[in-house]
Every structure is written in C-alpha cells, then in structure tokens.
Motif scaffolding. Structure first.
Motif, PDB file in Angstrom:
ATOM      1  N   TRP A  61       0.855  -1.147  -0.014  1.00  0.00           N
ATOM      2  CA  TRP A  61      -0.168   0.068   0.148  1.00  0.00           C
ATOM      3  C   TRP A  61       0.921   1.215   0.209  1.00  0.00           C
ATOM      4  O   TRP A  61       1.706   1.240   0.816  1.00  0.00           O
ATOM      5  CB  TRP A  61      -0.919   0.209   1.414  1.00  0.00           C
ATOM      6  CG  TRP A  61      -1.727  -1.123   1.462  1.00  0.00           C
ATOM      7  CD1 TRP A  61      -1.455  -2.354   1.848  1.00  0.00           C
ATOM      8  CD2 TRP A  61      -3.071  -1.470   1.204  1.00  0.00           C
ATOM      9  NE1 TRP A  61      -2.291  -3.307   1.836  1.00  0.00           N
ATOM     10  CE2 TRP A  61      -3.471  -2.597   1.482  1.00  0.00           C
ATOM     11  CE3 TRP A  61      -4.083  -0.556   0.367  1.00  0.00           C
ATOM     12  CZ2 TRP A  61      -4.625  -3.294   1.311  1.00  0.00           C
ATOM     13  CZ3 TRP A  61      -5.364  -1.097   0.366  1.00  0.00           C
ATOM     14  CH2 TRP A  61      -5.648  -2.481   0.659  1.00  0.00           C
ATOM     15  N   SER A  67      -4.061  10.914   1.449  1.00  0.00           N
ATOM     16  CA  SER A  67      -4.755   9.385   1.514  1.00  0.00           C
ATOM     17  C   SER A  67      -4.232   9.159   3.156  1.00  0.00           C
ATOM     18  O   SER A  67      -3.408   9.575   3.452  1.00  0.00           O
ATOM     19  CB  SER A  67      -4.591   8.247   0.518  1.00  0.00           C
ATOM     20  OG  SER A  67      -4.699   9.053  -0.924  1.00  0.00           O
ATOM     21  N   TRP A  70      -5.872   2.197   6.165  1.00  0.00           N
ATOM     22  CA  TRP A  70      -6.668   1.663   7.258  1.00  0.00           C
ATOM     23  C   TRP A  70      -6.226   0.188   7.591  1.00  0.00           C
ATOM     24  O   TRP A  70      -6.319  -0.457   6.586  1.00  0.00           O
ATOM     25  CB  TRP A  70      -8.172   1.709   7.234  1.00  0.00           C
ATOM     26  CG  TRP A  70      -8.827   0.948   8.293  1.00  0.00           C
ATOM     27  CD1 TRP A  70      -9.609  -0.092   7.852  1.00  0.00           C
ATOM     28  CD2 TRP A  70      -8.755   1.268   9.618  1.00  0.00           C
ATOM     29  NE1 TRP A  70     -10.180  -0.548   9.234  1.00  0.00           N
ATOM     30  CE2 TRP A  70      -9.723   0.250  10.272  1.00  0.00           C
ATOM     31  CE3 TRP A  70      -8.304   2.091  10.381  1.00  0.00           C
ATOM     32  CZ2 TRP A  70      -9.939   0.217  11.713  1.00  0.00           C
ATOM     33  CZ3 TRP A  70      -8.314   1.863  11.669  1.00  0.00           C
ATOM     34  CH2 TRP A  70      -9.173   1.078  12.296  1.00  0.00           C
ATOM     35  N   PRO A 100     -13.910  -0.101   8.008  1.00  0.00           N
ATOM     36  CA  PRO A 100     -13.940  -1.733   7.528  1.00  0.00           C
ATOM     37  C   PRO A 100     -13.276  -2.795   8.211  1.00  0.00           C
ATOM     38  O   PRO A 100     -12.308  -2.355   8.902  1.00  0.00           O
ATOM     39  CB  PRO A 100     -13.368  -1.554   6.058  1.00  0.00           C
ATOM     40  CG  PRO A 100     -13.630  -0.197   5.484  1.00  0.00           C
ATOM     41  CD  PRO A 100     -13.494   0.625   6.863  1.00  0.00           C
ATOM     42  N   CYS A 104      -7.726  -1.125   3.614  1.00  0.00           N
ATOM     43  CA  CYS A 104      -8.325  -0.195   2.439  1.00  0.00           C
ATOM     44  C   CYS A 104      -7.472   0.981   2.478  1.00  0.00           C
ATOM     45  O   CYS A 104      -7.069   1.424   3.337  1.00  0.00           O
ATOM     46  CB  CYS A 104      -9.629  -0.192   2.427  1.00  0.00           C
ATOM     47  SG  CYS A 104     -10.498   0.731   3.900  1.00  0.00           S
ATOM     48  N   LEU A 106      -8.138   4.976   2.171  1.00  0.00           N
ATOM     49  CA  LEU A 106      -9.363   6.142   2.350  1.00  0.00           C
ATOM     50  C   LEU A 106      -8.570   7.343   1.758  1.00  0.00           C
ATOM     51  O   LEU A 106      -7.663   7.820   2.133  1.00  0.00           O
ATOM     52  CB  LEU A 106      -9.618   6.033   3.878  1.00  0.00           C
ATOM     53  CG  LEU A 106     -10.146   4.784   4.397  1.00  0.00           C
ATOM     54  CD1 LEU A 106     -10.343   5.066   5.629  1.00  0.00           C
ATOM     55  CD2 LEU A 106     -11.509   4.490   3.564  1.00  0.00           C
ATOM     56  N   GLU A 107      -9.677   8.082   1.028  1.00  0.00           N
ATOM     57  CA  GLU A 107      -9.319   9.461   0.741  1.00  0.00           C
ATOM     58  C   GLU A 107      -9.373  10.198   2.304  1.00  0.00           C
ATOM     59  O   GLU A 107     -10.190  10.030   2.871  1.00  0.00           O
ATOM     60  CB  GLU A 107     -10.618   9.833  -0.306  1.00  0.00           C
ATOM     61  CG  GLU A 107     -10.277  11.473  -0.552  1.00  0.00           C
ATOM     62  CD  GLU A 107     -11.241  12.176  -1.482  1.00  0.00           C
ATOM     63  OE1 GLU A 107     -11.721  13.092  -1.492  1.00  0.00           O
ATOM     64  OE2 GLU A 107     -11.474  11.009  -2.465  1.00  0.00           O
ATOM     65  N   ARG A 148     -13.066   5.079  -1.083  1.00  0.00           N
ATOM     66  CA  ARG A 148     -11.816   4.210  -1.068  1.00  0.00           C
ATOM     67  C   ARG A 148     -11.068   4.531  -2.122  1.00  0.00           C
ATOM     68  O   ARG A 148     -11.636   4.878  -3.138  1.00  0.00           O
ATOM     69  CB  ARG A 148     -12.394   2.673  -1.173  1.00  0.00           C
ATOM     70  CG  ARG A 148     -13.520   2.050  -0.205  1.00  0.00           C
ATOM     71  CD  ARG A 148     -12.841   2.301   1.400  1.00  0.00           C
ATOM     72  NE  ARG A 148     -13.961   1.616   2.050  1.00  0.00           N
ATOM     73  CZ  ARG A 148     -14.778   2.294   3.088  1.00  0.00           C
ATOM     74  NH1 ARG A 148     -14.669   3.621   3.015  1.00  0.00           N
ATOM     75  NH2 ARG A 148     -15.372   1.633   3.929  1.00  0.00           N
ATOM     76  N   GLN A 149      -9.803   4.225  -2.285  1.00  0.00           N
ATOM     77  CA  GLN A 149      -8.904   4.517  -3.340  1.00  0.00           C
ATOM     78  C   GLN A 149      -7.956   3.295  -3.574  1.00  0.00           C
ATOM     79  O   GLN A 149      -7.687   2.309  -2.653  1.00  0.00           O
ATOM     80  CB  GLN A 149      -7.920   5.735  -2.975  1.00  0.00           C
ATOM     81  CG  GLN A 149      -8.600   6.817  -2.715  1.00  0.00           C
ATOM     82  CD  GLN A 149      -7.478   7.996  -2.283  1.00  0.00           C
ATOM     83  OE1 GLN A 149      -6.752   8.015  -1.640  1.00  0.00           O
ATOM     84  NE2 GLN A 149      -7.986   9.374  -2.962  1.00  0.00           N
TER      85      GLN A 149
END
Length: 284
Positions: A61, A67, A70, A100, A104, A106-107, A148-149
């Motif tokens: 990631w 951004s 998470w 979540p 993931c 996140l913006e 989500r990104q």
C-alpha cells in the motif's frame, strides 16, 4: 552516522483504552524501516509530507499525502517511509467505529486531517465525556464515509510470483513480457498468466501498471520530477507516463503535485496554530 530509534518504540497504542488516539512521527528522527508488528487497536496511517509504503494483508500500500491506509486491529503489517516523511498515526479501539474489517485506502479530507492533528495534541488518557472524546467520535463517523482508493498492489507468497514481484520492484523499468517471465521462471506463458490472476486477481499487464502507479506516487511524494519518474518506470516518453497516471488517479502529475504541496502547507500551518494555542494555554 547517528542512530535513529524505531517508530514502534515511540508509541504503544494498546496501553490506552481511549476510543481513538493520534500520534505524529517525523522520520528524520526515526528509522525509515518499521518491521512487521501487530497491535490490538486498528491503525490509520497518513503522511502529512513525503510518502509511506506499507505491507499488510498480502498487499503493498502506498500512502501519499492526500490519503490514508486503514489496517484493522490484529493484522500484521510493516512500513517503509521516505526520508522526508512526516507521518500521523490514528489508533482506533476495536468496535469503536464503522471502519471496514479489512485493509483499504481512504481519501482524507483537510477537515479530517485537522481533527487528527487536534486529537494528537490531547492527552492519551482523556475521559469518555471530554471534548477529546466527542472530537474522536465525530472524526470516526467522518472517516467511515470516506471514499476508497486503489492505492494497493496485490502480492503473493507463491515462489514464482514473488520472484517476478521482487525483480520488478527492484527494477520497475523492466519491460519483459509475460512470455519472457514465463521462460525465466520455467513455466508456460499460459500457465503463468493463469497463476498471476489466481494469486493477485489481476492480469500481468494490469498488475505491472498498478506497480508503476505505486512507485510513481511514492516518488512524486518524495519530490522526484515527473520526467525522472517516467524514466524510472521505463516509459518511452513523459506523455505516455502522464496518460497512465491520469487514467489511474484522475489527474495529471502536474495537477496532482500542487495538491500535495498545498496540502502539506496547510498541514504545517494547522500544526503551528495548534502548537501556539497550547503554548498560550500554558502561559495563561
């Protein structure tokens, strides 16, 4: 060369029972490598400057300045920060939010950034009915609604896929075809193509493009020029790289970079204002 302490040693989130706590690290003062570790609380990793690359849940990631990544509690993860990185950690108690149950990207809006900065200025043992607790609840509600990104690169523990991933990570400009890689790892082209989809969920071409995006975001956030990034990734022209980047993130690097710089400047001002308020409070 001076010794720089581990980022893990600087904060233990599980010693606090607070709903959410925030902590800022400047990697000029800490080792850039954060080895694999685990904690009870979930963790949101944000870079206010520079970039961070995390490995969690069989994905790589990238954490550019607009951004956050998470990572739910109980998920092993590691990280590497660029030398110029300033990183915010938000640790969230299990069950305290609607975030979540899987990793993931996140913006992150300027408002959420400011709230995390404000929470970082609060004591870690704040009371449940305090202003800090109310701030944490509103912030977590906002985070749960963030888009989500796609800033992750699926990785695999399969020996042959790992061989390819390691080689392309070390030399992203390598333009070898699936047929070339199949010969190197002693497989048929069809078998390798099938294995790549099976292990990563992406075709080889799509996987390599995602690798290029991850590398590009990391390098751009570190201050590398667009021309240099295009060369690192082996693009024949800067325009070809810009086209790939625009399709992936929705803007050209030249437009994306000012967003990073403006955001970093806003965060610096916000941090200074918080520090000034704390100083005034101590003096009054």
């Amino acid at each position: 060369m001076s010794y720089r302490s581990s980022a893990i040693a600087s904060v233990d989130p599980d010693t606090s029972d607070a709903t959410a706590i925030a902590h800022r690290l400047d990697f000029a003062d800490h080792a850039s490598e954060v080895p694999t570790h685990i904690h009870r609380k979930g963790q949101l990793i944000l870079a206010s400057y520079g970039a961070v690359t995390c490995i969690a849940a069989q994905n790589v990631w990238i954490v550019p300045p607009n951004s956050g990544i998470w990572i739910p509690g109980g998920v092993p993860h590691s990280a590497r920060a660029t030398a110029n990185a300033r990183v915010d950690y938000l640790f969230v108690e299990s069950g305290a939010s609607s975030l979540p149950d899987h990793c993931c990207a996140l913006e992150i809006t300027p408002m959420i950034r400011t709230m995390i900065d404000r929470l970082a200025a609060e004591p870690k043992d704040y009371l449940p009915d305090s202003h800090a607790a109310r701030l944490a609840r509103v912030m977590l509600d906002e985070l749960a609604d963030m888009p989500r990104q796609g800033l992750n690169l699926p990785v695999s523990e399969h020996t042959k896929i790992r061989t390819i991933a390691d080689a392309l990570t070390a030399r992203p400009s390598d333009r070898s075809t699936v047929a070339d890689w199949a010969q190197r790892v002693a497989m048929s082209e069809r078998s390798l193509a099938r294995l790549m989809v099976q292990e990563t969920g992406l075709t080889f071409g799509r996987w390599r493009q995602q690798l290029h995006l991850v590398v590009a975001l990391r390098e751009l956030a570190s201050g590398t020029s667009v021309q240099r990034v295009a060369a690192i990734l082996g693009y024949e022209s800067v325009n070809a790289f810009i086209t790939m980047f625009r399709k992936a993130v929705g803007s050209t690097p030249s437009r994306y970079l000012p967003r990073l710089r403006t955001h970093s400047q806003k965060m610096t001002v916000a941090a200074r204002q918080i520090a000034e308020k704390k100083t005034v409070g101590h003096l009054s």
